[in-house]
Scaffold this active site. Structure first.
Site, short mmCIF file in Angstrom:
data_model
loop_
_atom_site.label_atom_id
_atom_site.label_comp_id
_atom_site.label_asym_id
_atom_site.label_seq_id
_atom_site.Cartn_x
_atom_site.Cartn_y
_atom_site.Cartn_z
N SER A 106 3.27 39.67 76.77
CA SER A 106 4.25 40.66 77.25
C SER A 106 4.67 41.61 76.14
CB SER A 106 5.48 39.94 77.82
OG SER A 106 6.01 39.05 76.87
N ASN A 153 13.90 30.78 76.37
CA ASN A 153 14.54 31.01 77.68
C ASN A 153 15.94 31.61 77.54
OD1 ASN A 153 12.22 29.81 78.48
ND2 ASN A 153 13.15 27.95 79.32
N THR A 207 26.48 71.28 108.82
CA THR A 207 26.17 69.94 109.31
C THR A 207 24.84 70.10 110.04
OG1 THR A 207 27.24 70.21 111.45
CG2 THR A 207 28.63 69.35 109.70
N HIS A 208 24.01 69.08 110.01
CA HIS A 208 22.65 69.16 110.57
C HIS A 208 21.88 70.34 109.99
CE1 HIS A 208 24.00 66.36 113.79
NE2 HIS A 208 25.13 67.02 113.63
N SER A 266 3.57 79.32 87.88
CA SER A 266 2.35 78.83 88.52
C SER A 266 1.16 79.33 87.73
CB SER A 266 2.30 79.36 89.95
OG SER A 266 0.96 79.45 90.40
N LYS A 295 5.48 83.36 90.77
CA LYS A 295 6.19 82.12 91.12
C LYS A 295 7.18 81.66 90.05
CE LYS A 295 5.84 79.55 94.10
NZ LYS A 295 5.01 78.64 94.86
N ASN A 339 9.13 78.10 89.97
CA ASN A 339 9.24 76.86 90.74
C ASN A 339 10.37 75.96 90.25
OD1 ASN A 339 7.04 77.55 92.36
ND2 ASN A 339 5.59 76.71 90.86
N GLU A 364 12.61 69.23 91.80
CA GLU A 364 11.60 68.46 92.54
C GLU A 364 11.36 67.09 91.90
OE1 GLU A 364 8.85 71.97 94.43
OE2 GLU A 364 8.67 71.55 92.32
N TYR A 372 14.21 28.42 84.07
CA TYR A 372 13.20 29.43 83.73
C TYR A 372 11.88 29.15 84.41
CZ TYR A 372 10.24 32.66 81.23
OH TYR A 372 9.37 33.68 80.94
N GLN A 386 9.16 36.64 83.58
CA GLN A 386 8.63 37.65 82.65
C GLN A 386 8.39 38.98 83.37
OE1 GLN A 386 6.00 36.47 79.39
NE2 GLN A 386 4.45 37.78 80.30
N LYS A 434 11.15 42.56 83.52
CA LYS A 434 11.56 43.59 82.56
C LYS A 434 11.03 45.00 82.82
CE LYS A 434 11.60 40.03 79.23
NZ LYS A 434 11.10 39.25 80.38
N1 ARG Z 1 7.97 36.42 77.29
C1 ARG Z 1 8.79 35.53 78.03
C2 ARG Z 1 9.57 36.30 79.10
O1 ARG Z 1 9.62 37.48 79.05
C3 ARG Z 1 9.75 34.84 77.12
C4 ARG Z 1 10.22 33.52 77.63
C5 ARG Z 1 9.14 32.53 77.58
N2 ARG Z 1 9.61 31.24 77.97
C6 ARG Z 1 8.74 30.26 78.36
N3 ARG Z 1 9.29 29.14 78.73
N4 ARG Z 1 7.45 30.44 78.36
O2 ARG Z 1 10.10 35.75 80.02
#
Ligand code: ARG
Length: 475
Positions: free
Chosen positions: A22, A109, A154-155, A276, A282, A284, A289, A316, A321, A324
């Site tokens: 990650s 965790n 309105t509308h 454009s 143009k 724009n 948008e 956990y 993961q 995020k």
């Molecule tokens: N990269 C993990 C996450 O974003 C970190 C936590 C990992 N914990 C585990 N028990 N493998 O969630």
């Protein structure tokens, strides 16, 4: 480098490592991870879990890493799984095996839950300051058009004439609510998961209250299992960001419409429009948008996270993961979008004459005829009928309401005297809306000054909160 391995006979398959990794997105948490590590070291030292000498070495190495992460001299490597393992590698590169002492009483965790909260708190406060600037630009724009009359819709059909400031100011209220949502969110979200370990807390004598306070949190999350598995703070933040996105998209649609040749009310400043590649004439409204178009991803990110969380067992699970990227995407796109929308709003010029000329069109003053009769004791349903028949006569003859003859007025209703012509006069009609929150210049002025007052309070709040969490802000 993995943070585990003792019980395994072999390393993991490359494909599994690639799936697990990650670091390409969670590196954004690096400064928050280092900050929470400093708070953790303090707890370990205070409770004599590590010696002062070890604490000093750890602290110096982390401070060094803070600088190197900031200037880009410490970077993740392809073999790093996530931000936590990359920074532990960095720690060990600096001080050797003693770097591993920081792992006592902490798991990835509670670490990731803490880092993620700190990241979001920092960024939601930043968003609130951008929203304050946006709201200020809207209020200032509205102040320029208090005395200008335009048709209200309105509308998307002409409905009743209004002070154009009322039309602009409505957007300020939407963002004021968003700021208040961020304020409520922070009250609920500023609790620390640090010290919850994997799920059960620790048998080491930790004092999580201490690290919580040190990081700016209000307190500790009271249940360690809830602490490592709760992502409500992320889902709620995504809801707030989706709502902000929707508000921006509605401004986007309005600016597109009002700057079209058909309307010709709004002139977007050259700096906030694009041309454009083929049509030289143009201009724009791309900012508007994109404001409209980006709402899709904000809504998608919210539903994405809610779907990950649905039915997930507590504590956990690696599914977490997946929490995020939705958040990073919403935060980064809002940070990108709000400033140009603010600039576009601040620099747009509206054509006062054109709006005024359009104001009475479409019989937008017909309600005034009904209200005139109501003031003379006629029940509204009858008054509404009479005003409707006035509109019908005008349509047949191709004239405006004030051009109806005395006789025609009387045909519509015996109490419809020639005095009604004053009621269908544009300025009188708009100025006559004296109830609070109405679209008359006098009421909009009061409204705008109230908005300014509450904006000042929001500004004070955001700088206080920035101060409170300054210890944990990205350096
Ligand atoms: N990269 C993990 C996450 O974003 C970190 C936590 C990992 N914990 C585990 N028990 N493998 O969630």
């Amino acid at each position: 480098m993995t943070l585990w391995g003792g019980r395994f006979n072999s390393g993991i398959d490359d494909a599994v490592f690639n799936l697990s990794r990650s670091i390409h997105f969670d590196w954004r948490l690096a400064q928050y991870d280092l900050r929470s590590s400093l708070a953790h070291i303090e707890v370990l030292e205070q409770n004599q879990i590590i010696s002062s000498d070890v604490a000093l070495q750890l602290r110096n190495a982390i401070k060094q890493l803070q600088k190197e992460v900031k200037d880009g001299s410490f970077l993740p490597l392809p073999q790093d799984e996530d931000v936590h393992s990359a920074l532990e590698r960095g720690l060990k590169e600096k001080i050797g095996d003693v770097g591993g002492a920081i792992r006592a009483g902490r798991s990835r965790n509670d670490q990731v839950a803490t880092d993620f909260r700190l990241y979001l708190i920092d960024h939601m406060i930043e968003l609130s300051t951008l929203l304050i600037k946006l709201e200020k630009a809207i209020i200032e724009l509205a102040q320029n058009y208090v005395e200008d009359i335009a048709p209200g819709f309105t509308h998307l059909q002409h409905a009743q004439p209004i002070s154009f400031a009322q039309e602009i100011a409505k957007h300020a209220h939407a963002f004021a609510r968003d700021i208040s949502r961020i304020r409520d969110w922070l009250t609920r979200s500023s609790f620390s998961p640090l010290g919850s370990g994997a799920l059960a807390g620790s048998s080491l004598p930790l004092t999580p209250e201490h690290s919580a306070k040190n990081l700016g949190f209000t307190g500790v999350i009271p249940n360690s299992i809830d602490a490592v598995s709760d992502r409500d703070f992320a889902a709620e933040a995504l809801f707030i960001m989706a709502t902000i996105g929707i508000h921006l998209s509605r401004i986007g649609e309005e600016w597109c419409l009002l700057s079209s040749t058909e309307f010709g009310w709004a002139e977007i400043d050259d700096a906030f429009a694009t041309g454009s590649s083929i049509m030289p004439q143009k201009k724009n409204p791309d900012v508007a948008e994109l404001a409209r178009g980006k709402a899709g991803r904000f809504i998608g990110n919210l539903t994405g996270l809610l779907t990950v969380l649905k039915g997930m067992p507590f504590a956990y699970n690696r599914d977490l993961q997946e929490d995020k990227e939705f958040v990073f995407d919403s935060v980064e796109n809002l940070l990108l979008l709000i400033p140009p929308v603010t600039g576009m709003i601040a620099s747009t010029e509206f054509n006062r004459a054109k709006m005024r000329a359009a104001a009475p069109l479409g019989f937008s003053l017909a309600t005034e005829i009904a209200d005139f009769l109501v003031k003379q004791g006629v029940p509204f349903s009858q008054a509404h009928e009479a005003a409707g028949s006035c509109v019908k006569m005008c349509e047949v003859r191709g004239i405006a309401l004030h051009e109806l003859s005395d006789q025609e007025l009387l045909t519509a209703h015996p109490k419809l005297s020639p005095a009604v012509r004053q009621a269908v006069e544009l300025d009188g009609a708009v100025n006559g809306r004296t109830a609070s929150n109405s679209a008359s210049p006098s009421q909009v002025k009061i409204q705008l000054s109230n908005l300014e007052d509450s904006l000042k309070k929001d500004l004070a709040w955001s700088s206080n909160e920035r101060q409170r969490f300054s210890g944990m802000m990205a350096q």
